[in-house]
Scaffold this motif. Structure first.
Motif, PDB file in Angstrom:
ATOM      1  N   ALA A 256      -4.559  -2.482  -6.396  1.00 17.33           N
ATOM      2  CA  ALA A 256      -4.804  -3.705  -6.654  1.00 17.33           C
ATOM      3  C   ALA A 256      -4.089  -4.442  -5.204  1.00 17.33           C
ATOM      4  N   ALA A 257      -3.294  -3.845  -4.653  1.00 16.79           N
ATOM      5  CA  ALA A 257      -3.031  -4.338  -3.183  1.00 16.79           C
ATOM      6  C   ALA A 257      -4.057  -4.361  -2.302  1.00 16.79           C
ATOM      7  N   LYS A 258      -4.878  -2.926  -2.377  1.00 12.18           N
ATOM      8  CA  LYS A 258      -5.810  -2.701  -1.701  1.00 12.18           C
ATOM      9  C   LYS A 258      -7.095  -3.817  -1.780  1.00 12.18           C
ATOM     10  N   ALA A 259      -7.225  -4.159  -3.107  1.00 16.67           N
ATOM     11  CA  ALA A 259      -8.391  -5.109  -3.334  1.00 16.67           C
ATOM     12  C   ALA A 259      -7.899  -6.544  -2.964  1.00 16.67           C
ATOM     13  N   LEU A 260      -6.781  -6.899  -2.964  1.00 14.45           N
ATOM     14  CA  LEU A 260      -6.339  -8.141  -2.687  1.00 14.45           C
ATOM     15  C   LEU A 260      -6.432  -8.150  -1.044  1.00 14.45           C
ATOM     16  N   LEU A 261      -6.128  -7.285  -0.604  1.00 16.37           N
ATOM     17  CA  LEU A 261      -6.212  -7.257   0.902  1.00 16.37           C
ATOM     18  C   LEU A 261      -7.431  -7.536   1.431  1.00 16.37           C
ATOM     19  N   GLY A 262      -8.280  -6.603   0.650  1.00 15.19           N
ATOM     20  CA  GLY A 262      -9.970  -6.635   1.259  1.00 15.19           C
ATOM     21  C   GLY A 262     -10.576  -8.176   0.922  1.00 15.19           C
ATOM     22  N   LYS A 263      -9.734  -8.859  -0.249  1.00 12.63           N
ATOM     23  CA  LYS A 263     -10.498 -10.085  -0.412  1.00 12.63           C
ATOM     24  C   LYS A 263      -9.949 -11.204   0.503  1.00 12.63           C
ATOM     25  N   ILE A 264      -8.821 -10.779   1.018  1.00 10.79           N
ATOM     26  CA  ILE A 264      -8.293 -11.736   2.132  1.00 10.79           C
ATOM     27  C   ILE A 264      -8.997 -11.542   3.386  1.00 10.79           C
ATOM     28  N   GLN A 265      -9.253 -10.385   3.651  1.00 12.78           N
ATOM     29  CA  GLN A 265     -10.009 -10.019   4.790  1.00 12.78           C
ATOM     30  C   GLN A 265     -11.528 -10.572   4.928  1.00 12.78           C
ATOM     31  N   LEU A 266     -12.183 -10.170   3.387  1.00  8.51           N
ATOM     32  CA  LEU A 266     -13.633 -10.952   3.447  1.00  8.51           C
ATOM     33  C   LEU A 266     -13.408 -12.445   3.705  1.00  8.51           C
ATOM     34  N   TYR A 267     -12.745 -13.287   3.091  1.00  9.70           N
ATOM     35  CA  TYR A 267     -12.476 -14.685   3.468  1.00  9.70           C
ATOM     36  C   TYR A 267     -12.460 -14.885   4.791  1.00  9.70           C
ATOM     37  N   ARG A 268     -11.267 -14.180   5.447  1.00 11.26           N
ATOM     38  CA  ARG A 268     -11.203 -14.276   6.780  1.00 11.26           C
ATOM     39  C   ARG A 268     -12.547 -14.123   7.784  1.00 11.26           C
ATOM     40  N   SER A 269     -13.287 -13.289   7.252  1.00  8.29           N
ATOM     41  CA  SER A 269     -14.196 -12.895   8.074  1.00  8.29           C
ATOM     42  C   SER A 269     -15.160 -13.836   8.109  1.00  8.29           C
ATOM     43  N   ALA A 270     -15.222 -14.590   6.888  1.00  6.23           N
ATOM     44  CA  ALA A 270     -16.162 -15.588   6.588  1.00  6.23           C
ATOM     45  C   ALA A 270     -16.008 -16.949   7.594  1.00  6.23           C
ATOM     46  N   LYS A 271     -14.472 -16.910   8.232  1.00  4.58           N
ATOM     47  CA  LYS A 271     -14.151 -17.929   9.003  1.00  4.58           C
ATOM     48  C   LYS A 271     -14.228 -17.503  10.586  1.00  4.58           C
TER      49      LYS A 271
ATOM     50  N   LEU B 260       0.717  -1.265   0.017  1.00  6.39           N
ATOM     51  CA  LEU B 260       0.062  -0.136   0.175  1.00  6.39           C
ATOM     52  C   LEU B 260       0.816   1.175  -0.036  1.00  6.39           C
ATOM     53  N   LEU B 261       2.157   1.090   0.061  1.00  8.25           N
ATOM     54  CA  LEU B 261       2.952   2.177  -0.038  1.00  8.25           C
ATOM     55  C   LEU B 261       3.262   2.495  -1.550  1.00  8.25           C
ATOM     56  N   LEU B 262       2.811   1.688  -2.253  1.00 10.86           N
ATOM     57  CA  LEU B 262       2.942   1.943  -3.879  1.00 10.86           C
ATOM     58  C   LEU B 262       2.200   3.124  -4.279  1.00 10.86           C
ATOM     59  N   PRO B 263       2.739   3.880  -5.461  1.00 14.79           N
ATOM     60  CA  PRO B 263       1.883   5.105  -5.797  1.00 14.79           C
ATOM     61  C   PRO B 263       0.334   4.658  -6.047  1.00 14.79           C
TER      62      PRO B 263
END
Length: 92
Positions: free
Chosen positions: A57-72, A41-44
């Protein structure tokens, strides 16, 4: 699900390096991936090269991981995913 996960922290340049790969638990792997994406997330925020990884893209992937983990059932992950996806949607 399958036990410990091999995670190469440093680049593998030859077959001898394979024996130095650390095995970690699934939770440690999620932490590693989240930390790497948070660092990304330090990228431009501008998209100068369509094929390059960027902030959004990094923010979207991080959000996807967080969404998956929330389902757990992991607490606070859903709220973090919501913030990341909201930032993307409101970025213009």
């Amino acid at each position: 699900m399958f036990g410990d996960i091999p995670i190469p922290i440093s680049p593998i340049t030859n077959t001898n390096d394979i024996s130095n790969i650390t095995m970690v638990s699934g939770e440690a792997m999620w932490t590693f991936i989240s930390d790497e994406l948070t660092l990304a997330l330090l990228l431009p925020q501008t998209l100068s090269d369509r094929n390059a990884v960027n902030y959004w893209a990094a923010k979207a992937l991080l959000g996807k991981i967080q969404l998956y983990r929330s389902a757990k059932g992991i607490s606070n992950e859903w709220e973090a995913a919501f913030r990341n996806f909201s930032d993307i949607l409101n970025s213009g």
